[in-house]
Enzyme design. Structure first.
Site, PDB file in Angstrom:
ATOM      1  N   TYR A  36     -11.905   5.013   4.889  1.00 30.58           N
ATOM      2  CA  TYR A  36     -11.649   4.940   3.450  1.00 30.58           C
ATOM      3  C   TYR A  36     -12.031   6.293   2.900  1.00 30.58           C
ATOM      4  CZ  TYR A  36     -10.617   0.029   2.895  1.00 30.58           C
ATOM      5  OH  TYR A  36      -9.996  -1.178   2.927  1.00 30.58           O
ATOM      6  N   ASP A  85      -3.277   2.090   2.065  1.00 27.93           N
ATOM      7  CA  ASP A  85      -2.689   1.016   1.241  1.00 27.93           C
ATOM      8  C   ASP A  85      -3.695   0.405   0.277  1.00 27.93           C
ATOM      9  OD1 ASP A  85      -4.325  -0.378   2.950  1.00 27.93           O
ATOM     10  OD2 ASP A  85      -2.710  -1.477   3.962  1.00 27.93           O
ATOM     11  N   HIS A  99      -2.461  -4.714   5.290  1.00 29.69           N
ATOM     12  CA  HIS A  99      -3.907  -4.925   5.119  1.00 29.69           C
ATOM     13  C   HIS A  99      -4.243  -6.430   5.226  1.00 29.69           C
ATOM     14  CE1 HIS A  99      -7.367  -2.457   3.333  1.00 29.69           C
ATOM     15  NE2 HIS A  99      -7.909  -3.621   3.590  1.00 29.69           N
TER      16      HIS A  99
HETATM   17  C1  PPY Z   1     -11.059  -5.340   2.838  1.00 23.90           C
HETATM   18  O1  PPY Z   1     -11.859  -6.163   2.396  1.00 23.90           O
HETATM   19  O2  PPY Z   1      -9.861  -5.580   2.891  1.00 23.90           O
HETATM   20  C2  PPY Z   1     -11.488  -4.074   3.313  1.00 23.90           C
HETATM   21  O3  PPY Z   1     -10.706  -3.328   3.747  1.00 23.90           O
HETATM   22  C3  PPY Z   1     -12.878  -3.727   3.301  1.00 23.90           C
HETATM   23  C4  PPY Z   1     -13.464  -3.385   2.007  1.00 23.90           C
HETATM   24  C5  PPY Z   1     -14.617  -4.000   1.688  1.00 23.90           C
HETATM   25  C6  PPY Z   1     -15.234  -3.682   0.512  1.00 23.90           C
HETATM   26  C7  PPY Z   1     -14.692  -2.728  -0.306  1.00 23.90           C
HETATM   27  C8  PPY Z   1     -13.522  -2.106   0.045  1.00 23.90           C
HETATM   28  C9  PPY Z   1     -12.904  -2.432   1.211  1.00 23.90           C
END
Ligand code: PPY
Length: 497
Positions: free
Chosen positions: A237, A265, A357
């Site tokens: 991220y 995404d 995702h």
């Molecule tokens: C998701 O929950 O889909 C993730 O990719 C992980 C996540 C968890 C917390 C904040 C941002 C992303």
């Protein structure tokens, strides 16, 4: 360093002086309060107290030590001043423990859906809500399954399939399965060893694990747990602070990680209503909606509350910078169109993951496997296919080896599986993950024989009939196993019900 009594810590219990205890150490987090990605309110709840239990599932152990300047690390708690509180087990926890003791033995687990059903029963409600949730009406998460059922096999016969071999290479790395473990966050919500369960099982069986940015275990803990020769990728991220991202990426490369998967995404996190509706239970056992934290709306749910660090300004312009900071192959995770696939190719990247995702971002986005056909057709206009310099992966909804084989026949190099592996460790720890690998092996062996493909390379587009992939007429047979776990969304609840 002198020891600090719990009484002294308790004197620093508000926003003007806020100390907390994590793993027996005292930290002054007063100045960090406005910066906390989850908001300040949640920390203030533990001001002057031990925050370890709340901290653990959603932070890697080293998060506090790396983010807080050294002069705010005040020292260790004097153990003689700690009053041990015997925590009463809530009714929910008691029921959970009973279910855990009565869960089916691993021998009785025959498919990946079984893991999900067990996980659903034994996980704390908050964990299940976070893991299972998908965005909006949860159409895409279901479409991810349905799309595979619109692809049918055209098996070939009489090909001497006495020996079949499903090992392959992924970004040039050996993999015993044509499947890698995709990144899923916050593993300790579901099992005390979190993502390490995946690392241990993957090391034993030659499977590649993608390390999530938001793992509950620290990055180094996960990398330290590898056996010689074990391959790991990392999911990224991108942080608003590019220095943090640069350090993370370069550290990963230095530690031997073999591929960088940049999540593209999620400029904003999807609204996952099961997670948002989750009632949090406070110490007094009273259920309440997550507190109104600074900058975080009341109904955010676990994921959105900690997502503020993700940079929505990320753009194609950043790609050359990523290429300049690392020599790892770079893959974009979350591509959905041939247009973007071609851009990734033209930017000289190593590949893409066709992904939505796990249905958690844009609802009614198409499935990765539906996009695959168009993407491969577009890439063929750039030169011979398959192209060893540019790999296409697919994730989302894969529960059967037949799904894996369909994606590969249509041009994917390999596929990613996230939730199903995660549920396997939530339910059974490392052994669960190993069993999940075994299920894939058993199903791959059977299906490859039945299709007439002895190796992954022999899987070809003419072994599948994907002519109905774009059809929306609803002729898909019901997926009963999957649907019994992923039940319909609930509507707003009346109070006291
Ligand atoms: C998701 O929950 O889909 C993730 O990719 C992980 C996540 C968890 C917390 C904040 C941002 C992303």
């Amino acid at each position: 360093m002198s020891l600090i009594s719990t009484q002294t810590v308790a004197e620093h219990s508000n926003a003007s002086s806020c100390w907390i205890i994590v793993h027996g150490k005292v930290y002054d987090v007063t100045e960090f309060l406005p910066e906390h990605p989850g908001g300040s309110k949640i920390i203030l709840k533990y001001a002057g107290k031990d925050a370890t239990e709340a901290y653990d599932p959603i932070h890697p152990p080293d998060a506090i030590t790396t983010h807080l300047p050294k002069n705010k690390h005040l020292g260790a708690v004097d153990p003689n001043t700690v009053i041990k509180v015997v925590k009463e087990i809530t009714a929910e926890e008691k029921k959970r423990q009973e279910l855990m003791a009565a869960r089916p033995s691993l021998d009785e687990i025959v498919n990946l859906h079984d893991f999900e059903a067990v996980a659903k029963a034994i996980l704390p409600a908050k964990a299940w809500a976070y893991y299972s949730s998908a965005s909006d009406d949860e159409i895409t998460i279901r479409e991810n399954r349905a799309a595979y059922q619109r692809i049918w096999f055209r098996p070939r016969i009489l090909r001497d399939v006495s020996v079949v071999n499903w090992s392959t290479t992924i970004l040039g790395q050996r993999s015993s399965l044509p499947v890698y473990i995709s990144a899923t966050a916050l593993g300790k919500l579901g099992h005390p060893d979190g993502e390490l369960n995946l690392t241990w099982a993957a090391g034993k069986h030659g499977v590649i694990q993608m390390i999530p940015t938001l793992a509950s275990c620290s990055f180094d803990e996960i990398v330290d747990a590898v056996v010689p020769g074990q391959v790991q990728f990392v999911q990224l991220y991108v942080n608003r602070d590019r220095e943090i991202t640069k350090r993370y990426v370069q550290h990963a490369e230095k530690r031997g990680v073999k591929g960088l998967f940049i999540t593209v995404d999620a400029p904003q996190l999807g609204r996952r209503e099961k997670d948002m509706r989750m009632k949090f239970v406070d110490e007094s056992g009273v259920a309440k909606v997550q507190e109104n934290q600074s900058g975080v709306k009341k109904d955010e749910g676990v994921a959105r509350a900690i997502s503020s660090f993700i940079d929505p300004s990320l753009s194609w312009k950043d790609i050359p910078w990523f290429k300049s900071i690392t020599n790892m192959p770079i893959v974009l995770k979350g591509v959905a169109t041939p247009e973007d696939a071609l851009m990734a190719y033209d930017y000289g990247l190593a590949g893409i993951v066709l992904s939505n995702h796990g249905g958690r971002q844009l609802d009614t986005a198409r499935s990765g496997v539906e996009n695959l056909m168009e993407v491969v057709a577009a890439l063929k206009t750039r030169g011979p296919w398959p192209n060893p310099k540019f790999e296409v992966f697919v994730d989302g909804g894969i529960r059967r080896a037949s799904d894996v084989l369909k994606a590969i026949a249509l041009g994917a190099s390999a596929v990613g599986v996230g939730r199903a592996f995660m549920y396997s460790f939530c339910a059974y720890g490392q052994e669960g993950v190993e069993k999940a690998f075994q299920i894939f092996r058993d199903e791959l062996e059977m299906n490859m024989r039945l299709i007439g493909a002895r190796t992954i390379d022999e899987l070809a587009p003419d072994m599948v009939d994907a002519s109905g992939i774009h059809s929306r007429v609803g002729l898909t047979p019901t997926d009963n196993l999957y649907n019994s776990t992923y039940q319909p969304l609930a509507l707003a609840q009346f109070k006291n019900k």
